[in-house]
Design a protein around this motif. Sequence first.
Motif, PDB file in Angstrom:
ATOM      1  N   ALA A 241       0.826  -1.213   0.000  1.00  0.00           N
ATOM      2  CA  ALA A 241       0.000   0.000   0.000  1.00  0.00           C
ATOM      3  C   ALA A 241       0.856   1.258   0.000  1.00  0.00           C
ATOM      4  CB  ALA A 241      -0.931  -0.012   1.204  1.00  0.00           C
ATOM      5  N   ALA A 242       1.796   1.304  -0.940  1.00  0.00           N
ATOM      6  CA  ALA A 242       2.679   2.464  -1.049  1.00  0.00           C
ATOM      7  C   ALA A 242       3.116   2.643  -2.493  1.00  0.00           C
ATOM      8  CB  ALA A 242       3.898   2.281  -0.148  1.00  0.00           C
ATOM      9  N   THR A 243       3.315   3.868  -2.867  1.00  0.00           N
ATOM     10  CA  THR A 243       3.813   4.213  -4.184  1.00  0.00           C
ATOM     11  C   THR A 243       5.321   4.386  -4.098  1.00  0.00           C
ATOM     12  OG1 THR A 243       1.766   5.382  -4.689  1.00  0.00           O
ATOM     13  CG2 THR A 243       3.677   5.926  -6.038  1.00  0.00           C
ATOM     14  N   ALA A 244       6.054   3.700  -4.962  1.00  0.00           N
ATOM     15  CA  ALA A 244       7.505   3.842  -5.008  1.00  0.00           C
ATOM     16  C   ALA A 244       7.852   4.938  -6.023  1.00  0.00           C
ATOM     17  CB  ALA A 244       8.155   2.525  -5.401  1.00  0.00           C
ATOM     18  N   LEU A 245       8.466   5.995  -5.539  1.00  0.00           N
ATOM     19  CA  LEU A 245       8.782   7.125  -6.408  1.00  0.00           C
ATOM     20  C   LEU A 245       9.817   6.784  -7.475  1.00  0.00           C
ATOM     21  CD1 LEU A 245       8.910  10.030  -3.802  1.00  0.00           C
ATOM     22  CD2 LEU A 245       7.036   9.415  -5.327  1.00  0.00           C
ATOM     23  N   ASN A 246      10.704   5.855  -7.160  1.00  0.00           N
ATOM     24  CA  ASN A 246      11.793   5.553  -8.081  1.00  0.00           C
ATOM     25  C   ASN A 246      11.704   4.160  -8.699  1.00  0.00           C
ATOM     26  OD1 ASN A 246      12.339   4.262  -5.633  1.00  0.00           O
ATOM     27  ND2 ASN A 246      14.555   4.521  -5.834  1.00  0.00           N
ATOM     28  N   VAL A 247      10.544   3.555  -8.724  1.00  0.00           N
ATOM     29  CA  VAL A 247      10.400   2.194  -9.249  1.00  0.00           C
ATOM     30  C   VAL A 247      10.760   2.114 -10.733  1.00  0.00           C
ATOM     31  CG1 VAL A 247       7.941   2.236  -9.898  1.00  0.00           C
ATOM     32  CG2 VAL A 247       8.979   0.120  -9.051  1.00  0.00           C
ATOM     33  N   ALA A 248      10.617   3.195 -11.466  1.00  0.00           N
ATOM     34  CA  ALA A 248      10.947   3.193 -12.897  1.00  0.00           C
ATOM     35  C   ALA A 248      12.451   3.047 -13.139  1.00  0.00           C
ATOM     36  CB  ALA A 248      10.431   4.469 -13.556  1.00  0.00           C
ATOM     37  N   ASP A 249      13.261   3.244 -12.101  1.00  0.00           N
ATOM     38  CA  ASP A 249      14.712   3.107 -12.223  1.00  0.00           C
ATOM     39  C   ASP A 249      15.160   1.649 -12.289  1.00  0.00           C
ATOM     40  OD1 ASP A 249      14.711   5.860 -11.983  1.00  0.00           O
ATOM     41  OD2 ASP A 249      15.475   5.875  -9.923  1.00  0.00           O
ATOM     42  N   PHE A 250      14.244   0.713 -12.109  1.00  0.00           N
ATOM     43  CA  PHE A 250      14.592  -0.707 -12.021  1.00  0.00           C
ATOM     44  C   PHE A 250      13.823  -1.504 -13.070  1.00  0.00           C
ATOM     45  CE2 PHE A 250      14.962   1.300  -7.889  1.00  0.00           C
ATOM     46  CZ  PHE A 250      16.277   0.997  -7.543  1.00  0.00           C
ATOM     47  N   SER A 251      14.358  -2.676 -13.378  1.00  0.00           N
ATOM     48  CA  SER A 251      13.663  -3.538 -14.336  1.00  0.00           C
ATOM     49  C   SER A 251      12.619  -4.364 -13.591  1.00  0.00           C
ATOM     50  CB  SER A 251      14.661  -4.456 -15.051  1.00  0.00           C
ATOM     51  OG  SER A 251      15.041  -5.521 -14.215  1.00  0.00           O
ATOM     52  N   PRO A 252      11.614  -4.875 -14.307  1.00  0.00           N
ATOM     53  CA  PRO A 252      10.571  -5.681 -13.664  1.00  0.00           C
ATOM     54  C   PRO A 252      11.116  -6.943 -12.990  1.00  0.00           C
ATOM     55  CG  PRO A 252       9.896  -5.033 -15.867  1.00  0.00           C
ATOM     56  CD  PRO A 252      11.325  -4.627 -15.723  1.00  0.00           C
ATOM     57  N   ASP A 253      12.286  -7.420 -13.425  1.00  0.00           N
ATOM     58  CA  ASP A 253      12.871  -8.633 -12.847  1.00  0.00           C
ATOM     59  C   ASP A 253      13.671  -8.374 -11.571  1.00  0.00           C
ATOM     60  OD1 ASP A 253      11.796 -10.100 -14.940  1.00  0.00           O
ATOM     61  OD2 ASP A 253      13.597  -9.867 -16.176  1.00  0.00           O
ATOM     62  N   ASP A 254      13.964  -7.106 -11.282  1.00  0.00           N
ATOM     63  CA  ASP A 254      14.745  -6.782 -10.086  1.00  0.00           C
ATOM     64  C   ASP A 254      13.940  -7.055  -8.823  1.00  0.00           C
ATOM     65  OD1 ASP A 254      16.956  -5.939 -11.518  1.00  0.00           O
ATOM     66  OD2 ASP A 254      16.344  -3.824 -11.507  1.00  0.00           O
ATOM     67  N   ARG A 255      14.598  -7.600  -7.832  1.00  0.00           N
ATOM     68  CA  ARG A 255      13.975  -7.773  -6.518  1.00  0.00           C
ATOM     69  C   ARG A 255      14.278  -6.509  -5.728  1.00  0.00           C
ATOM     70  NH1 ARG A 255      14.553 -12.762  -2.354  1.00  0.00           N
ATOM     71  NH2 ARG A 255      12.621 -12.306  -1.264  1.00  0.00           N
ATOM     72  N   LEU A 256      13.219  -5.856  -5.246  1.00  0.00           N
ATOM     73  CA  LEU A 256      13.373  -4.550  -4.613  1.00  0.00           C
ATOM     74  C   LEU A 256      13.052  -4.605  -3.126  1.00  0.00           C
ATOM     75  CD1 LEU A 256      11.609  -2.401  -7.353  1.00  0.00           C
ATOM     76  CD2 LEU A 256      14.048  -2.890  -7.112  1.00  0.00           C
TER      77      LEU A 256
END
Length: 124
Positions: free
Chosen positions: A80-95
């Motif tokens: 339940a949170a928006t990640a401001l920098n999620v576009a900096d990573f690929s969909p396969d990255d574990r964050l």
Amino acid sequence: MDDGASAEQASSEIALIEMAVESWRFSRVFLRLISKLDAGESARYVNQLRYFQKRIEESLDQVGLKLVNVEGQYFDPGVAATALNVADFSPDDRLIINQMIEPIIMGSEGLKRQGTVMVGKVEK
């Protein structure tokens, strides 16, 4: 309860949520400031901050609200949170959630306000 009273209650809840989020932000800034003081001087301020945070949590609890901090947890699209920098990573990255910018606010019937976070890549 009539519509006027329920609208006033909703407005009060929104105001309380806004104050809780702003207190969260202020607490984070205050912690950064305290970290620049020497250990003897900072202890008193840390205790005052803890008391302030406890009072905020008690006030929220009285109306069925809770601040949720998810720092250090894995990030996935269902959180339940928006990640401001999620576009900096690929969909396969574990964050992982490195920093909460704004806390998640939960109520007795579910989510009241989404949080805002910064994420980082989990190193393998």
